[in-house]
Design a protein around this motif. Sequence first.
Motif, PDB file in Angstrom:
ATOM      1  N   LEU A   1       0.826  -1.208   0.000  1.00 38.28           N
ATOM      2  CA  LEU A   1       0.000   0.000   0.000  1.00 38.28           C
ATOM      3  C   LEU A   1       0.864   1.263   0.000  1.00 38.28           C
ATOM      4  N   ASP A   2       0.788   2.025  -1.074  1.00 46.33           N
ATOM      5  CA  ASP A   2       1.490   3.300  -1.204  1.00 46.33           C
ATOM      6  C   ASP A   2       0.706   4.375  -0.448  1.00 46.33           C
ATOM      7  N   PRO A   3       1.373   5.186   0.393  1.00 48.41           N
ATOM      8  CA  PRO A   3       0.651   6.244   1.114  1.00 48.41           C
ATOM      9  C   PRO A   3      -0.155   7.170   0.206  1.00 48.41           C
ATOM     10  N   GLN A   4       0.364   7.445  -1.010  1.00 47.69           N
ATOM     11  CA  GLN A   4      -0.388   8.298  -1.941  1.00 47.69           C
ATOM     12  C   GLN A   4      -1.727   7.667  -2.295  1.00 47.69           C
ATOM     13  N   VAL A   5      -1.720   6.332  -2.464  1.00 50.08           N
ATOM     14  CA  VAL A   5      -2.958   5.625  -2.788  1.00 50.08           C
ATOM     15  C   VAL A   5      -3.915   5.679  -1.606  1.00 50.08           C
ATOM     16  N   GLY A   6      -3.378   5.502  -0.404  1.00 48.93           N
ATOM     17  CA  GLY A   6      -4.226   5.574   0.783  1.00 48.93           C
ATOM     18  C   GLY A   6      -4.893   6.922   0.921  1.00 48.93           C
ATOM     19  N   LEU A   7      -4.134   8.003   0.714  1.00 41.90           N
ATOM     20  CA  LEU A   7      -4.704   9.342   0.816  1.00 41.90           C
ATOM     21  C   LEU A   7      -5.730   9.600  -0.277  1.00 41.90           C
TER      22      LEU A   7
ATOM     23  N   LYS B   1      -9.898   5.338  17.508  1.00 43.75           N
ATOM     24  CA  LYS B   1      -8.883   6.374  17.743  1.00 43.75           C
ATOM     25  C   LYS B   1      -7.712   6.233  16.759  1.00 43.75           C
ATOM     26  N   LEU B   2      -8.044   6.249  15.481  1.00 47.57           N
ATOM     27  CA  LEU B   2      -7.050   6.015  14.440  1.00 47.57           C
ATOM     28  C   LEU B   2      -6.435   7.311  13.925  1.00 47.57           C
ATOM     29  N   THR B   3      -5.177   7.215  13.486  1.00 45.99           N
ATOM     30  CA  THR B   3      -4.554   8.296  12.727  1.00 45.99           C
ATOM     31  C   THR B   3      -5.031   8.200  11.273  1.00 45.99           C
ATOM     32  N   ILE B   4      -4.680   9.223  10.476  1.00 45.11           N
ATOM     33  CA  ILE B   4      -5.041   9.190   9.056  1.00 45.11           C
ATOM     34  C   ILE B   4      -4.419   7.965   8.395  1.00 45.11           C
ATOM     35  N   ARG B   5      -3.140   7.701   8.673  1.00 42.97           N
ATOM     36  CA  ARG B   5      -2.489   6.526   8.090  1.00 42.97           C
ATOM     37  C   ARG B   5      -3.189   5.241   8.517  1.00 42.97           C
TER      38      ARG B   5
ATOM     39  N   ILE C   1      -0.206  12.725   8.377  1.00 38.32           N
ATOM     40  CA  ILE C   1      -0.888  11.437   8.238  1.00 38.32           C
ATOM     41  C   ILE C   1      -0.745  10.565   9.482  1.00 38.32           C
ATOM     42  N   ASP C   2       0.178  10.920  10.373  1.00 33.18           N
ATOM     43  CA  ASP C   2       0.300  10.182  11.627  1.00 33.18           C
ATOM     44  C   ASP C   2      -0.376  10.920  12.783  1.00 33.18           C
ATOM     45  N   GLY C   3      -1.199  11.910  12.427  1.00 27.89           N
ATOM     46  CA  GLY C   3      -2.004  12.610  13.413  1.00 27.89           C
ATOM     47  C   GLY C   3      -3.445  12.136  13.359  1.00 27.89           C
ATOM     48  N   PRO C   4      -4.290  12.634  14.250  1.00 27.05           N
ATOM     49  CA  PRO C   4      -5.698  12.202  14.289  1.00 27.05           C
ATOM     50  C   PRO C   4      -6.456  12.589  13.031  1.00 27.05           C
ATOM     51  N   VAL C   5      -7.560  11.890  12.774  1.00 28.91           N
ATOM     52  CA  VAL C   5      -8.396  12.153  11.602  1.00 28.91           C
ATOM     53  C   VAL C   5      -9.282  13.353  11.894  1.00 28.91           C
ATOM     54  N   PRO C   6      -9.118  14.475  11.152  1.00 30.59           N
ATOM     55  CA  PRO C   6      -9.954  15.648  11.414  1.00 30.59           C
ATOM     56  C   PRO C   6     -11.308  15.528  10.714  1.00 30.59           C
TER      57      PRO C   6
END
Length: 447
Positions: free
Chosen positions: A298-304, A345-349, A319-324
């Motif tokens: 999984l490429d981070p660009q694809v995830g975003l 309680k997930l981060t964006i990643r 991306i390692d912070g909370p989901v706004p």
Amino acid sequence: MTSPRQIHLGVSMRNPYHIAAWRHPDAPSRAEIDLDNYVQVAQIAERGKFDMAFLADGVGVRAKEHAARHMVAHDIVNFEPLTLLGALSMVTSRIGLIATASTTYNEPYHIARKFASLDHISKGRAGWNLVTSWSEAEALNFGLEQPPEKLGRYDRAAEFVEVVKGLWDSWDEDAFPMDKASGTFFDPSRMHVLDHRGRHFTVRGPLNVPRSPQGRPVIIQAGATDRGREIAAAHADVIYAASQTLAEAQAFYRSVKDRMPKYGRRPEQLAIMPGFSIIVGATEEEAQRKFRVLQDLLDPQVGLMMLYNMVGDFSGYDIDGPVPRLDAAPQVRSEILYGIAEREKLTIRQLYERIAVSRGHHSVVGTPEQVVDEMEAWFTQGGADGFNILPPHLPGGLADVVDMVVPELQRRGLFRKEYEGTTLREHLGVVVAPGERSSQPFQGEVA
């Protein structure tokens, strides 16, 4: 004696559900545009005695205008689904064949004719997944700057399906004696003219395809909005649902089934089938290893970009912070994802890694026994009538389900060992009653 209730199974076959699956070493890189790949997938599902194979579809490249998305996306090109299912009908004999077609950018007569034709070609195995189109990319292909507003789309869809059902009822089963001796090809008294005049459509009919082998092709609906649930309660034979937890699935199940009586329908006339992403191994360790192989691709660009298409643009955030919570109108799918992020309680990643395998549907990673334990709980506790299987990669991910999960379902008496009927309606147990129709008998002259 009444037969015990059994699980229904479908498979989503347009593309593997894990967003990085096209990079899997066992997956064909041209899967989206490789007929042989679809043939193999359909035949594996039929070997597993699945009720149906399902093709999701859209009428545009829904990817946002972003270079990275276009560089790494695997799902921006694919075959037109009815053309593909016509081909698959020639290399299968029992499995139902479902295609998505939008009520937003089609006309009822087109849809009625195409699906009735597929039903004849497949000998009674066709189904229509009724959707409305929501994306700007699709609107731009049909002369619009933006898609029609949601309530308008659903209002059109509700009338659209009424017209399609009426057109499918244009002919009685015995309308075409084709008697050479008497010279009688068809009986005009067995023809029914719809003559629909509504807010969105004026359609005379009749349809120029004989009555479907199933009475009518099966109707599938996937909308989770309140209006979508009403359309499903009134018309659908199957709902392709999305629920993350059993409690969510139970609430959705009750919400739709409780609406059916006001439309003169019984709850058993509708099969609710949530999407289930399954990664199965002989041991937990093997299943987790299969899962990690995919996650590592999984490429981070694809995830975003996956989150961009489903929720909104998180590219300006850590991306390692909370989901706004983004400032946008809430959608059913985005609320599901926000719910996952807040509950766990997930981060964006972590959120895109969490949904990469299932895109918001429920996912199970484990042994055949663990997978079936979960399926059985949803089935017996009022959360599902069956499941639309979302293989992590194709064809191998589906073969794993057929070879490991299906035998365990059969061992527990939860799933058929052989097909008992030949049509999709017979598989689902939602046969159209003799004489049931929407249109009126023809009274006039045939031009």
